[in-house]
Scaffold this active site. Structure first.
Site, short mmCIF file in Angstrom:
data_model
loop_
_atom_site.label_atom_id
_atom_site.label_comp_id
_atom_site.label_asym_id
_atom_site.label_seq_id
_atom_site.Cartn_x
_atom_site.Cartn_y
_atom_site.Cartn_z
N GLU A 47 0.83 -1.21 0.00
CA GLU A 47 0.00 0.00 0.00
C GLU A 47 0.86 1.27 0.00
O GLU A 47 0.51 2.25 -0.63
CB GLU A 47 -0.95 0.01 1.20
N TYR A 53 -6.76 5.34 4.78
CA TYR A 53 -6.96 4.35 3.72
C TYR A 53 -6.03 3.15 3.92
O TYR A 53 -6.47 1.99 3.88
CB TYR A 53 -6.74 4.96 2.33
N ASP A 87 -11.04 4.40 -1.30
CA ASP A 87 -10.10 5.27 -2.02
C ASP A 87 -10.91 6.05 -3.06
O ASP A 87 -12.14 5.96 -3.09
CB ASP A 87 -8.97 4.44 -2.66
N CYS A 127 -27.81 0.67 -11.15
CA CYS A 127 -27.09 1.92 -10.93
C CYS A 127 -28.00 3.14 -11.06
O CYS A 127 -28.78 3.24 -12.00
CB CYS A 127 -25.95 2.03 -11.95
S1 SF4 Z 1 -23.56 1.83 -14.72
FE1 SF4 Z 1 -22.07 3.38 -15.30
S2 SF4 Z 1 -22.05 4.85 -13.63
FE2 SF4 Z 1 -23.06 3.02 -12.88
S3 SF4 Z 1 -21.45 1.86 -11.87
FE3 SF4 Z 1 -21.60 1.11 -13.96
S4 SF4 Z 1 -20.11 2.32 -15.15
FE4 SF4 Z 1 -20.45 3.36 -13.19
#
Ligand code: SF4
Length: 308
Positions: A46, A129, A147, A217
Site C-alpha cells: 500500500e 486508507y 479510495d 445503478c
Molecule cells: S452503470 Fe455506469 S455509472 Fe453506474 S457503476 Fe456502472 S459504469 Fe459506473
C-alpha cells in the site's frame, strides 16, 4: 451514521452478487494480490501503491520483499539501502516513512501487528486508507475501505450523480460501505469495486453499456448523457480555416491541380475562393510545399504547379 432504507439494502445485495460474479472472471492480476497475506506485506504494497504505476510495483515489490522480508529486517536496515531499494518508485519520503513505521512496529517487541485503525494510523505514513486496507485485506475485518475509485463507484451506484465530476463526500461513503459490505468478504468486495472503478466506471468516461451493475445503478443515465455532452464540447484540436481543417483544404488543393494541366497559385486561390484571406493563403502555400516535398506535385518556376 446514515440510515439506509430497506430497499437500498436490497439493491446493494443485488449489486454485490453481480459485482462479485463479474470480479471472479474479470479481476486484474497483480502480484501484490497473490503476495499480500501478512499485514507487513499489505503495508509495504500500500505504501508503494500511493502515487506509483502498477507496472512499476509489479517488478519492485518482490525484490523489495526479498531484500526486506520482515518488519525487523526493514527496521534495522541502513536507511541508504532502503532508499536504494525504493529507486524507481518515486517520492522517496514514502520509503523513509515506511522504514519509520517498521521501526515503530519493531519497537513493540513481541506484541503482534496492530489491528485497530487507531494503532495503525499512529504509525508514520499510515493514513486512514492504508490502515483500513491492512485491516480488510490482511486481517479480513469487515471495515470500509474507500479510495478515490471506490468513492466514485459507490457514489454513482448509490445516488444519481449529475455528471462525471460529482461524488459523495468520503465520510458518507464510508458510512454507506460499513453498512452494505458483504460480511466476511470485505477484501474481495473492495478489490472488485477498485477494479470496476479502474476499468469500467472510470472518472471521465464510464462504460455503462458493459457494466455488470448497470441495471442497479442510479447514475447510469446521467453518466451516459454527460459523457456524450463532454465529448461534444471538447475543444477541437484541429485549426479550422473557413470552417474546414487543413486536411480538407489539402484535398481541395490537390484536386484543383489535378483538374488542370498546369495551374498557378493565384488560380488555385481563385478556384478555392481563398484569394482575400491571408491566413488561408499562407496555409495553402504550406500545403503546396508539403505536396511538392512528398512528391505529389512538381513546381514549375516560382508559383506554377502540376501533378507529378
Ligand atoms: S452503470 Fe455506469 S455509472 Fe453506474 S457503476 Fe456502472 S459504469 Fe459506473
Amino acid at each position: 451514521m446514515i440510515r439506509l432504507a430497506p430497499s437500498t439494502h436490497l439493491r446493494f445485495n443485488r449489486i454485490q452478487k453481480r459485482l462479485l460474479r463479474w470480479y471472479a472472471t474479470h479481476q486484474r492480476s497483480f502480484i501484490w494480490r497473490d503476495l499480500r497475506t501478512t499485514p507487513y506485506v499489505v503495508m509495504v504494497s500500500e505504501f508503494m501503491l500511493q502515487q506509483t504505476q502498477a507496472a512499476m510495483i509489479e517488478s519492485k515489490l518482490p525484490r523489495f520483499l526479498k531484500r526486506f522480508p520482515t518488519v525487523r529486517s526493514l527496521a534495522l536496515a541502513p536507511t541508504g539501502d532502503v532508499i536504494r531499494a525504493w529507486q524507481g518508485l518515486g517520492y522517496n519520503r514514502r520509503a523513509l516513512n515506511l522504514q519509520r513505521a517498521a521501526q515503530a512496529l519493531n519497537a513493540r517487541g513481541r506484541k503482534p501487528f496492530p489491528n485497530t485503525l487507531e494503532e495503525l494510523m499512529a504509525l508514520p505514513g499510515v493514513g486512514a486508507y492504508t490502515a483500513s486496507a491492512i485491516l480488510s485485506f490482511s486481517f479480513h475485518y469487515d471495515v470500509p475501505v474507500v479510495d478515490v475509485n471506490i468513492e466514485r463507484v459507490l457514489s454513482r451506484l448509490w445516488m444519481p450523480m449529475r455528471d462525471t465530476h460529482e461524488t459523495i463526500p468520503i465520510p458518507l461513503i464510508k458510512s454507506l460501505d460499513a453498512q452494505i459490505l458483504p460480511r466476511g468478504n470485505s477484501g474481495l468486495w473492495h478489490q472488485a469495486l477498485m477494479d470496476l472503478g479502474a476499468t469500467i466506471c472510470t472518472k471521465r468516461n464510464p462504460k455503462c453499456e458493459i457494466c455488470p451493475v448497470l441495471a442497479e445503478c442510479k447514475s447510469a443515465k446521467n453518466m451516459i448523457r454527460t459523457r456524450t455532452i463532454a465529448k461534444e464540447s471538447l475543444p477541437s484540436k484541429e485549426i479550422l480555416y473557413a470552417g474546414q481543417p487543413r486536411r480538407v483544404w489539402r484535398g481541395r488543393v490537390l484536386k484543383s491541380i489535378a483538374d488542370k494541366k498546369v495551374i498557378n497559385l493565384s488560380q488555385i486561390l481563385k478556384v478555392l475562393d481563398a484569394s482575400s484571406n491571408p491566413s488561408i493563403e499562407a496555409m495553402i502555400q504550406t500545403v503546396l510545399n508539403d505536396l511538392a516535398t512528398e512528391g505529389f506535385i512538381v513546381r514549375h518556376g516560382k508559383s506554377t504547379f502540376k501533378l507529378i
